[in-house]
Design a protein around this motif. Structure first.
Motif, PDB file in Angstrom:
ATOM      1  N   MET A  12       0.849  -1.178   0.000  1.00 55.61           N
ATOM      2  CA  MET A  12       0.000   0.000   0.000  1.00 55.61           C
ATOM      3  C   MET A  12       0.889   1.234   0.000  1.00 55.61           C
ATOM      4  O   MET A  12       1.706   1.412   0.878  1.00 55.61           O
ATOM      5  CB  MET A  12      -0.897   0.015   1.235  1.00 55.61           C
ATOM      6  CG  MET A  12      -1.895  -1.122   1.248  1.00 55.61           C
ATOM      7  SD  MET A  12      -3.065  -1.026   2.613  1.00 55.61           S
ATOM      8  CE  MET A  12      -1.993  -1.102   4.025  1.00 55.61           C
ATOM      9  N   THR A  13       0.679   2.103  -0.973  1.00 53.86           N
ATOM     10  CA  THR A  13       1.485   3.304  -1.090  1.00 53.86           C
ATOM     11  C   THR A  13       0.610   4.534  -0.947  1.00 53.86           C
ATOM     12  O   THR A  13      -0.572   4.444  -0.696  1.00 53.86           O
ATOM     13  CB  THR A  13       2.202   3.324  -2.449  1.00 53.86           C
ATOM     14  OG1 THR A  13       1.214   3.269  -3.461  1.00 53.86           O
ATOM     15  CG2 THR A  13       3.196   2.202  -2.579  1.00 53.86           C
ATOM     16  N   SER A  14       1.214   5.682  -1.190  1.00 54.65           N
ATOM     17  CA  SER A  14       0.586   7.002  -1.082  1.00 54.65           C
ATOM     18  C   SER A  14      -0.125   7.182   0.242  1.00 54.65           C
ATOM     19  O   SER A  14      -1.320   7.380   0.302  1.00 54.65           O
ATOM     20  CB  SER A  14      -0.336   7.316  -2.268  1.00 54.65           C
ATOM     21  OG  SER A  14      -1.374   6.422  -2.403  1.00 54.65           O
ATOM     22  N   THR A  15       0.677   7.079   1.292  1.00 52.89           N
ATOM     23  CA  THR A  15       0.133   7.270   2.624  1.00 52.89           C
ATOM     24  C   THR A  15       0.096   8.749   2.949  1.00 52.89           C
ATOM     25  O   THR A  15       0.824   9.549   2.396  1.00 52.89           O
ATOM     26  CB  THR A  15       0.985   6.541   3.690  1.00 52.89           C
ATOM     27  OG1 THR A  15       2.300   7.036   3.624  1.00 52.89           O
ATOM     28  CG2 THR A  15       0.938   5.049   3.490  1.00 52.89           C
ATOM     29  N   SER A  16      -0.768   9.094   3.874  1.00 52.45           N
ATOM     30  CA  SER A  16      -0.862  10.458   4.369  1.00 52.45           C
ATOM     31  C   SER A  16      -0.928  10.383   5.879  1.00 52.45           C
ATOM     32  O   SER A  16      -0.766   9.322   6.463  1.00 52.45           O
ATOM     33  CB  SER A  16      -2.125  11.125   3.806  1.00 52.45           C
ATOM     34  OG  SER A  16      -3.281  10.525   4.366  1.00 52.45           O
ATOM     35  N   ALA A  17      -1.172  11.511   6.496  1.00 56.36           N
ATOM     36  CA  ALA A  17      -1.274  11.544   7.960  1.00 56.36           C
ATOM     37  C   ALA A  17      -2.405  10.635   8.433  1.00 56.36           C
ATOM     38  O   ALA A  17      -2.353  10.094   9.531  1.00 56.36           O
ATOM     39  CB  ALA A  17      -1.499  12.969   8.434  1.00 56.36           C
ATOM     40  N   ASP A  18      -3.422  10.466   7.591  1.00 51.54           N
ATOM     41  CA  ASP A  18      -4.563   9.614   7.939  1.00 51.54           C
ATOM     42  C   ASP A  18      -4.400   8.196   7.425  1.00 51.54           C
ATOM     43  O   ASP A  18      -5.340   7.413   7.462  1.00 51.54           O
ATOM     44  CB  ASP A  18      -5.854  10.204   7.359  1.00 51.54           C
ATOM     45  CG  ASP A  18      -6.173  11.570   7.945  1.00 51.54           C
ATOM     46  OD1 ASP A  18      -5.863  11.785   9.129  1.00 51.54           O
ATOM     47  OD2 ASP A  18      -6.710  12.413   7.211  1.00 51.54           O
ATOM     48  N   GLY A  19      -3.240   7.847   6.916  1.00 51.84           N
ATOM     49  CA  GLY A  19      -3.014   6.524   6.376  1.00 51.84           C
ATOM     50  C   GLY A  19      -3.108   6.542   4.863  1.00 51.84           C
ATOM     51  O   GLY A  19      -3.156   7.594   4.236  1.00 51.84           O
ATOM     52  N   PRO A  20      -3.160   5.362   4.269  1.00 49.68           N
ATOM     53  CA  PRO A  20      -3.203   5.266   2.804  1.00 49.68           C
ATOM     54  C   PRO A  20      -4.471   5.919   2.247  1.00 49.68           C
ATOM     55  O   PRO A  20      -5.508   5.924   2.889  1.00 49.68           O
ATOM     56  CB  PRO A  20      -3.218   3.766   2.536  1.00 49.68           C
ATOM     57  CG  PRO A  20      -2.901   3.116   3.833  1.00 49.68           C
ATOM     58  CD  PRO A  20      -3.174   4.079   4.923  1.00 49.68           C
ATOM     59  N   SER A  21      -4.353   6.435   1.040  1.00 47.57           N
ATOM     60  CA  SER A  21      -5.527   7.017   0.383  1.00 47.57           C
ATOM     61  C   SER A  21      -6.522   5.906   0.049  1.00 47.57           C
ATOM     62  O   SER A  21      -6.157   4.722  -0.031  1.00 47.57           O
ATOM     63  CB  SER A  21      -5.113   7.728  -0.898  1.00 47.57           C
ATOM     64  OG  SER A  21      -4.695   6.772  -1.868  1.00 47.57           O
ATOM     65  N   ASP A  22      -7.769   6.299  -0.156  1.00 50.36           N
ATOM     66  CA  ASP A  22      -8.787   5.322  -0.559  1.00 50.36           C
ATOM     67  C   ASP A  22      -8.395   4.642  -1.865  1.00 50.36           C
ATOM     68  O   ASP A  22      -8.585   3.430  -2.023  1.00 50.36           O
ATOM     69  CB  ASP A  22     -10.151   5.991  -0.709  1.00 50.36           C
ATOM     70  CG  ASP A  22     -10.840   6.255   0.627  1.00 50.36           C
ATOM     71  OD1 ASP A  22     -10.369   5.738   1.667  1.00 50.36           O
ATOM     72  OD2 ASP A  22     -11.866   6.967   0.625  1.00 50.36           O
ATOM     73  N   ALA A  23      -7.835   5.403  -2.800  1.00 55.27           N
ATOM     74  CA  ALA A  23      -7.436   4.826  -4.093  1.00 55.27           C
ATOM     75  C   ALA A  23      -6.367   3.751  -3.895  1.00 55.27           C
ATOM     76  O   ALA A  23      -6.424   2.675  -4.511  1.00 55.27           O
ATOM     77  CB  ALA A  23      -6.937   5.916  -5.025  1.00 55.27           C
ATOM     78  N   ALA A  24      -5.390   4.025  -3.018  1.00 56.62           N
ATOM     79  CA  ALA A  24      -4.344   3.032  -2.744  1.00 56.62           C
ATOM     80  C   ALA A  24      -4.935   1.799  -2.068  1.00 56.62           C
ATOM     81  O   ALA A  24      -4.543   0.661  -2.376  1.00 56.62           O
ATOM     82  CB  ALA A  24      -3.252   3.645  -1.869  1.00 56.62           C
ATOM     83  N   LEU A  25      -5.869   2.012  -1.164  1.00 55.71           N
ATOM     84  CA  LEU A  25      -6.512   0.878  -0.484  1.00 55.71           C
ATOM     85  C   LEU A  25      -7.304   0.024  -1.472  1.00 55.71           C
ATOM     86  O   LEU A  25      -7.270  -1.210  -1.395  1.00 55.71           O
ATOM     87  CB  LEU A  25      -7.423   1.386   0.637  1.00 55.71           C
ATOM     88  CG  LEU A  25      -6.706   2.029   1.826  1.00 55.71           C
ATOM     89  CD1 LEU A  25      -7.706   2.727   2.741  1.00 55.71           C
ATOM     90  CD2 LEU A  25      -5.908   0.989   2.595  1.00 55.71           C
ATOM     91  N   VAL A  26      -8.014   0.668  -2.389  1.00 58.03           N
ATOM     92  CA  VAL A  26      -8.791  -0.072  -3.390  1.00 58.03           C
ATOM     93  C   VAL A  26      -7.853  -0.894  -4.268  1.00 58.03           C
ATOM     94  O   VAL A  26      -8.109  -2.078  -4.528  1.00 58.03           O
ATOM     95  CB  VAL A  26      -9.665   0.883  -4.234  1.00 58.03           C
ATOM     96  CG1 VAL A  26     -10.229   0.172  -5.462  1.00 58.03           C
ATOM     97  CG2 VAL A  26     -10.793   1.458  -3.397  1.00 58.03           C
TER      98      VAL A  26
END
Length: 187
Positions: free
Chosen positions: A1-15
């Motif tokens: 899983m990439t493109s993490t942010s302060a809130d964790g991975p983006s929804d797109a990365a999770l999908v």
């Protein structure tokens, strides 16, 4: 899983990760969006915890099975709310309508602090609001809940309810007008 942010991975990365079988990524989706989906389901199905849990679970099962068809034309959140809406509609088709009994509406009114009269008024206000919501037609109630409680945009509501934006605006207008009439004594 990439493109993490302060809130964790983006929804797109999770999908993307969940599409290739990453159950942990899907669990993050469940943790992130499940509470809002459950609140929405609970209000739509009349306040039943069991029915709301069933609707939410069925929506997540459907999401897991159809992640490959999620094209990303809407946000993941909007797509998930649409799945909840569909499952709630299916459930309601097989049952008589039931009134909303939603403790989560307490968030809409600040609790009284050591003021018995204010506590009584708050309780009466919530009871009146619940009764007024019970009387709204299905699409008006759904649109109002998604806008006023869940904070979705008109476009997101249109996507979630599979309606044109103009219809969403109409349902919101009529729902708000009806609620304003029924809640007039509380102004």
């Amino acid at each position: 899983m990439t493109s993490t942010s302060a809130d964790g991975p983006s929804d797109a990365a999770l999908v993307r990760a969940a599409r290739v079988g990453d159950e942990e990524a899907f669990q993050v989706i469940v943790d992130r969006h499940g509470p809002g989906m459950y609140r929405y389901a609970r209000r739509l199905v009349g306040g039943s915890d069991a029915d709301a849990a069933e609707v939410t679970q069925e929506a997540f099962i459907s999401a897991w099975r159809s992640l490959g068809t999620f094209a990303g034309r809407s946000s993941l959140k909007t797509w998930l709310f649409r799945l909840v809406h569909r499952r709630a509609v299916d459930l309601q088709r097989h049952r008589r309508p039931t009134p909303i009994n939603d403790d989560l509406l307490l968030r809409m009114v600040r609790p009284a602090q050591d003021n018995p009269l204010q506590q009584v008024l708050d309780t009466e206000l919530l009871t009146a609001l619940q009764a007024a919501l019970d009387e709204l037609p299905w699409h008006q109630r759904a649109a109002w809940l998604l806008r006023e409680v869940e904070g979705l945009s008109y476009d997101e509501i249109a996507e979630a309810l599979a309606l044109p934006v103009g219809s969403v605006r109409g349902h919101l207008h009529r729902g708000r007008r009806t609620l304003a009439e029924r809640m007039a004594r509380w102004r």
